[in-house]
Design a protein around this motif. Sequence first.
Motif, mmCIF file in Angstrom:
data_model
loop_
_atom_site.group_PDB
_atom_site.id
_atom_site.type_symbol
_atom_site.label_atom_id
_atom_site.label_comp_id
_atom_site.label_asym_id
_atom_site.label_seq_id
_atom_site.Cartn_x
_atom_site.Cartn_y
_atom_site.Cartn_z
ATOM 1 N N TRP A 7 -3.253 11.932 -0.279
ATOM 2 C CA TRP A 7 -2.558 10.719 0.366
ATOM 3 C C TRP A 7 -1.020 10.429 -0.114
ATOM 4 O O TRP A 7 -0.090 10.214 0.663
ATOM 5 N N VAL A 8 -0.875 10.798 -1.306
ATOM 6 C CA VAL A 8 0.512 10.862 -1.918
ATOM 7 C C VAL A 8 1.322 11.661 -1.255
ATOM 8 O O VAL A 8 2.545 11.644 -0.767
ATOM 9 N N TRP A 9 0.811 13.007 -1.190
ATOM 10 C CA TRP A 9 1.511 14.239 -0.524
ATOM 11 C C TRP A 9 1.692 14.135 0.728
ATOM 12 O O TRP A 9 2.955 14.069 1.281
ATOM 13 N N ALA A 13 5.246 13.606 2.720
ATOM 14 C CA ALA A 13 5.758 14.456 3.713
ATOM 15 C C ALA A 13 6.167 13.830 4.904
ATOM 16 O O ALA A 13 7.152 14.113 5.755
ATOM 17 N N CYS A 14 5.622 12.460 5.262
ATOM 18 C CA CYS A 14 5.832 11.916 6.391
ATOM 19 C C CYS A 14 7.511 11.353 6.099
ATOM 20 O O CYS A 14 8.262 11.372 7.418
ATOM 21 N N ASN A 15 7.641 10.958 4.890
ATOM 22 C CA ASN A 15 9.057 10.251 4.775
ATOM 23 C C ASN A 15 9.848 11.325 4.612
ATOM 24 O O ASN A 15 11.144 11.187 5.483
ATOM 25 N N PHE A 16 9.970 12.471 4.232
ATOM 26 C CA PHE A 16 10.521 13.478 4.196
ATOM 27 C C PHE A 16 11.055 14.155 5.624
ATOM 28 O O PHE A 16 11.948 14.216 6.088
ATOM 29 N N TRP A 146 11.348 7.181 13.206
ATOM 30 C CA TRP A 146 10.910 5.729 13.035
ATOM 31 C C TRP A 146 9.521 5.730 13.053
ATOM 32 O O TRP A 146 8.774 4.946 12.228
ATOM 33 N N VAL A 147 8.761 6.683 13.664
ATOM 34 C CA VAL A 147 7.384 6.712 13.738
ATOM 35 C C VAL A 147 6.992 7.385 12.362
ATOM 36 O O VAL A 147 5.771 6.752 11.723
ATOM 37 N N LEU A 148 7.518 8.334 12.190
ATOM 38 C CA LEU A 148 7.299 8.919 10.940
ATOM 39 C C LEU A 148 7.227 8.148 9.635
ATOM 40 O O LEU A 148 6.564 8.019 8.653
ATOM 41 N N TRP A 149 8.482 7.388 9.607
ATOM 42 C CA TRP A 149 8.556 6.468 8.449
ATOM 43 C C TRP A 149 7.520 5.307 8.355
ATOM 44 O O TRP A 149 7.030 4.863 7.270
ATOM 45 N N ASP A 153 5.008 4.698 5.652
ATOM 46 C CA ASP A 153 4.653 3.405 4.643
ATOM 47 C C ASP A 153 3.268 2.949 4.692
ATOM 48 O O ASP A 153 2.716 2.468 3.690
ATOM 49 N N LEU A 154 2.683 3.253 5.827
ATOM 50 C CA LEU A 154 1.234 2.856 5.798
ATOM 51 C C LEU A 154 0.464 3.726 4.622
ATOM 52 O O LEU A 154 -0.376 3.171 3.956
ATOM 53 N N ALA A 155 0.768 5.052 4.640
ATOM 54 C CA ALA A 155 0.000 5.726 3.578
ATOM 55 C C ALA A 155 0.496 5.319 2.278
ATOM 56 O O ALA A 155 -0.338 5.510 1.146
ATOM 57 N N THR A 156 1.695 4.774 2.134
ATOM 58 C CA THR A 156 1.968 4.475 0.555
ATOM 59 C C THR A 156 1.276 3.167 0.307
ATOM 60 O O THR A 156 1.019 2.955 -0.990
#
Length: 369
Positions: A7-9, A13-16, A146-149, A153-156
């Motif tokens: 989940w961290v990765w 990955a989503c943010n990057f 914006w979707v990826l961020w 955020d949800l994953a974080t």
Amino acid sequence: MTGFEPWVWFAIACNFAGYATYLTGLRRHSVEPNRASWLIWSASTGLEAATYWAVNPGAVQTAIFAVSAVACIAVTVSLWRRSAWALPSATEGVCIVACLAALALWLVFSEAYWAHMLVVAAVPVSFLPTWASVATAPARERSPAWVLWTIGDLATLFVAVRHGGEGIGEYAYLVVEFLCHASVWAAVALMLRAGRARGDARTAAMFTVGETHLGKAVFAARAFGEGEPLLEFTGPRLAAGKVPGLLRGGADRYVQVTPDHFMGPSGRLDDLVNHSCDPNAGLRFTDAGVFLVAIRDIVAGEEVTWDYSTTLTQSNWHMICGCRAANCRRVIGNFETIDPERQQFYRARNLVAPYLRRRDAVERGARAG
């Protein structure tokens, strides 16, 4: 820092991917970000990661913030190099002062918790210019980033819960970031959808599609006065190398918007507007979009046309013209193929692609020097 789980990765990955997507859009001119917001974000993300670590030592999600900080600075540097910077507006100025004041205040605090909470308070303030930009021209922020961020955020948040995070100090920033990113995503989607619906209803009442010797064509269903906006041109941005070759007639629905990029077909009415060497309309590039504007009075029933050459610089592209105008050039080529007097006519009415106007300015400066 322990427990680097999938989940961290995934969050990293989503943010990057979000920053990479946004940076690609910036380079392709498909997004027009608010410079004030990015300047503030680039300054605050690194400090946010540091204060989050101080408040929550050992939290694995700090790695996610560190990646975001580096990527955010990269986008800001690229924006700085590619944008024509000017003094901030009144709204931008208030936001910059408020956020910089927050950044300065935490330097005198020895308590990391309150320093971190100042960052949390600064985040929604820094989004004000972006929200204002979306309200006036949602297409400026039309990006999958914006979707990826939002997903990142949800994953974080999920990572924080799994690792037993407690208290407002750990969750406040995560929740605020999620709400800000999600709000921009939702606002862009809703406003574009509403605008498209209004635009489709409006154009259906204002234009009809018929046939000419060239195929499908757009005709005015009512009269238009000189200078009146007619249609918005939309479509995906494509690198020049991805535009199919040997396009002719109805298949050629590409508009050059930069030296290296084209606007592709939208699948809507703007795809069907034909060329004429003696047009009654022209393309005007604005901050809000690309619009077809009447350059003389248009009567009901008249075909709407524009001059394709006003956006072209490709020297190896040409099309045999069949517009049948009295002043037909016989071959449609780049802007330089237009008679100089006619070139000036288009320039004076702001009906030339911006990159061509910038090139003209550079050439005039070189001659003057």
